[in-house]
Motif scaffolding. Structure first.
Motif, PDB file in Angstrom:
ATOM      1  N   LEU A 149       0.825  -1.201   0.000  1.00  0.00           N
ATOM      2  CA  LEU A 149       0.000   0.000   0.000  1.00  0.00           C
ATOM      3  C   LEU A 149       0.863   1.256   0.000  1.00  0.00           C
ATOM      4  O   LEU A 149       1.977   1.256   0.532  1.00  0.00           O
ATOM      5  CB  LEU A 149      -0.885   0.016   1.252  1.00  0.00           C
ATOM      6  CG  LEU A 149      -1.707  -1.248   1.479  1.00  0.00           C
ATOM      7  CD1 LEU A 149      -1.835  -1.551   2.955  1.00  0.00           C
ATOM      8  CD2 LEU A 149      -3.068  -1.100   0.888  1.00  0.00           C
ATOM      9  N   ASP A 150       0.311   2.340  -0.561  1.00  0.00           N
ATOM     10  CA  ASP A 150       1.005   3.621  -0.496  1.00  0.00           C
ATOM     11  C   ASP A 150       0.591   4.362   0.772  1.00  0.00           C
ATOM     12  O   ASP A 150      -0.146   3.825   1.603  1.00  0.00           O
ATOM     13  CB  ASP A 150       0.743   4.453  -1.761  1.00  0.00           C
ATOM     14  CG  ASP A 150      -0.724   4.833  -1.953  1.00  0.00           C
ATOM     15  OD1 ASP A 150      -1.523   4.747  -0.980  1.00  0.00           O
ATOM     16  OD2 ASP A 150      -1.087   5.228  -3.074  1.00  0.00           O
ATOM     17  N   ASP A 151       1.028   5.610   0.896  1.00  0.00           N
ATOM     18  CA  ASP A 151       0.752   6.376   2.112  1.00  0.00           C
ATOM     19  C   ASP A 151      -0.724   6.708   2.304  1.00  0.00           C
ATOM     20  O   ASP A 151      -1.150   7.057   3.404  1.00  0.00           O
ATOM     21  CB  ASP A 151       1.594   7.654   2.145  1.00  0.00           C
ATOM     22  CG  ASP A 151       1.350   8.563   0.956  1.00  0.00           C
ATOM     23  OD1 ASP A 151       0.778   8.118  -0.055  1.00  0.00           O
ATOM     24  OD2 ASP A 151       1.754   9.733   1.038  1.00  0.00           O
ATOM     25  N   PHE A 165       1.458  -3.985   8.360  1.00  0.00           N
ATOM     26  CA  PHE A 165       2.841  -3.856   8.815  1.00  0.00           C
ATOM     27  C   PHE A 165       3.389  -2.524   8.330  1.00  0.00           C
ATOM     28  O   PHE A 165       3.367  -2.243   7.133  1.00  0.00           O
ATOM     29  CB  PHE A 165       3.645  -5.026   8.231  1.00  0.00           C
ATOM     30  CG  PHE A 165       5.094  -5.049   8.600  1.00  0.00           C
ATOM     31  CD1 PHE A 165       5.499  -5.543   9.825  1.00  0.00           C
ATOM     32  CD2 PHE A 165       6.055  -4.606   7.707  1.00  0.00           C
ATOM     33  CE1 PHE A 165       6.844  -5.592  10.164  1.00  0.00           C
ATOM     34  CE2 PHE A 165       7.402  -4.647   8.032  1.00  0.00           C
ATOM     35  CZ  PHE A 165       7.794  -5.145   9.273  1.00  0.00           C
ATOM     36  N   GLU A 166       3.857  -1.684   9.269  1.00  0.00           N
ATOM     37  CA  GLU A 166       4.456  -0.396   8.931  1.00  0.00           C
ATOM     38  C   GLU A 166       5.822  -0.294   9.602  1.00  0.00           C
ATOM     39  O   GLU A 166       5.990  -0.735  10.731  1.00  0.00           O
ATOM     40  CB  GLU A 166       3.591   0.751   9.430  1.00  0.00           C
ATOM     41  CG  GLU A 166       2.193   0.769   8.853  1.00  0.00           C
ATOM     42  CD  GLU A 166       1.340   1.872   9.454  1.00  0.00           C
ATOM     43  OE1 GLU A 166       1.624   3.051   9.152  1.00  0.00           O
ATOM     44  OE2 GLU A 166       0.430   1.540  10.230  1.00  0.00           O
ATOM     45  N   VAL A 167       6.765   0.326   8.909  1.00  0.00           N
ATOM     46  CA  VAL A 167       8.118   0.502   9.441  1.00  0.00           C
ATOM     47  C   VAL A 167       8.424   1.996   9.472  1.00  0.00           C
ATOM     48  O   VAL A 167       8.270   2.681   8.452  1.00  0.00           O
ATOM     49  CB  VAL A 167       9.155  -0.252   8.567  1.00  0.00           C
ATOM     50  CG1 VAL A 167      10.570   0.026   9.032  1.00  0.00           C
ATOM     51  CG2 VAL A 167       8.868  -1.742   8.582  1.00  0.00           C
ATOM     52  N   GLU A 168       8.851   2.490  10.637  1.00  0.00           N
ATOM     53  CA  GLU A 168       9.170   3.916  10.797  1.00  0.00           C
ATOM     54  C   GLU A 168      10.190   4.380   9.769  1.00  0.00           C
ATOM     55  O   GLU A 168      10.111   5.496   9.258  1.00  0.00           O
ATOM     56  CB  GLU A 168       9.739   4.193  12.194  1.00  0.00           C
ATOM     57  CG  GLU A 168       8.720   4.218  13.287  1.00  0.00           C
ATOM     58  CD  GLU A 168       9.348   4.495  14.646  1.00  0.00           C
ATOM     59  OE1 GLU A 168      10.442   5.111  14.721  1.00  0.00           O
ATOM     60  OE2 GLU A 168       8.732   4.083  15.638  1.00  0.00           O
ATOM     61  N   ARG A 190      10.605   3.464   6.813  1.00  0.00           N
ATOM     62  CA  ARG A 190      10.089   3.425   5.432  1.00  0.00           C
ATOM     63  C   ARG A 190       8.736   4.122   5.383  1.00  0.00           C
ATOM     64  O   ARG A 190       7.696   3.496   5.165  1.00  0.00           O
ATOM     65  CB  ARG A 190       9.974   1.986   4.947  1.00  0.00           C
ATOM     66  CG  ARG A 190      11.322   1.322   4.863  1.00  0.00           C
ATOM     67  CD  ARG A 190      11.226  -0.036   4.285  1.00  0.00           C
ATOM     68  NE  ARG A 190      12.558  -0.619   4.238  1.00  0.00           N
ATOM     69  CZ  ARG A 190      12.787  -1.881   4.011  1.00  0.00           C
ATOM     70  NH1 ARG A 190      11.792  -2.709   3.800  1.00  0.00           N
ATOM     71  NH2 ARG A 190      14.025  -2.336   4.000  1.00  0.00           N
ATOM     72  N   VAL A 191       8.760   5.425   5.579  1.00  0.00           N
ATOM     73  CA  VAL A 191       7.548   6.232   5.643  1.00  0.00           C
ATOM     74  C   VAL A 191       6.751   6.127   4.344  1.00  0.00           C
ATOM     75  O   VAL A 191       7.320   6.146   3.254  1.00  0.00           O
ATOM     76  CB  VAL A 191       7.910   7.710   5.938  1.00  0.00           C
ATOM     77  CG1 VAL A 191       6.661   8.580   5.948  1.00  0.00           C
ATOM     78  CG2 VAL A 191       8.653   7.815   7.257  1.00  0.00           C
ATOM     79  N   GLY A 192       5.440   6.016   4.476  1.00  0.00           N
ATOM     80  CA  GLY A 192       4.562   6.021   3.310  1.00  0.00           C
ATOM     81  C   GLY A 192       4.358   4.669   2.661  1.00  0.00           C
ATOM     82  O   GLY A 192       3.668   4.573   1.653  1.00  0.00           O
TER      83      GLY A 192
END
Length: 144
Positions: free
Chosen positions: A42-44, A126-129, A131-133
């Motif tokens: 997914l994008d931001d 899953f989000e990684v600080e 790797r914004v967006g």
């Protein structure tokens, strides 16, 4: 007689509420494994930019998070915080996990994993600080 019935009904409702809450909390302390057959990127804005048909297995214990995507490059690490609020275990609720993860012990990243159940469908985002967006999301084929 009405007062007695009301009192018994209130006590019974309270007991069932507490019992249900204990069952939901009890599952928060257990190891869970989520298996998915495809991965969405997914994008931001949360729009799916691509989907890859690959299996993924995500395991959460009290202290560790492990993600094994279809390419077998295991990503894992220690959980730094874990909130868990499931109304119906594995069907309705949410867990938010913060962890420090890495591949093969290198390139440490700060991840937030949200596991959410809605209408019986369980998704993991899953989000990684660092790797914004960019987000990765899977829908569980199996959640136990």
């Amino acid at each position: 007689m009405k007062t007695k019935f009301y009192l018994v009904s209130t006590i019974l409702a309270g007991f069932l509420s507490v019992a249900g809450h204990r069952v939901a909390l009890a599952q928060c302390d257990k190891t869970v494994t989520l298996t998915a057959s495809s991965t969405n990127y997914l994008d931001d804005k949360g729009t799916i930019t691509r989907t890859v048909d690959e299996g993924a297995v995500i395991t959460v214990t009290k202290t560790d998070l492990t993600i094994v995507p279809g390419n077998d490059h295991e990503l894992g690490g220690k959980i730094t915080s874990y909130t868990c609020d499931w109304k119906v275990p594995y069907k309705e609720g949410r867990s938010v996990i913060k962890a420090t993860v890495s591949k093969d012990g290198t390139n440490e990243m700060h991840a937030t994993v949200t596991i959410e159940g809605k209408d019986g469908k369980v998704t993991l985002t899953f989000e990684v600080e660092e790797r914004v967006g960019r987000k990765i999301q899977v829908v569980a084929d199996k959640f136990e």
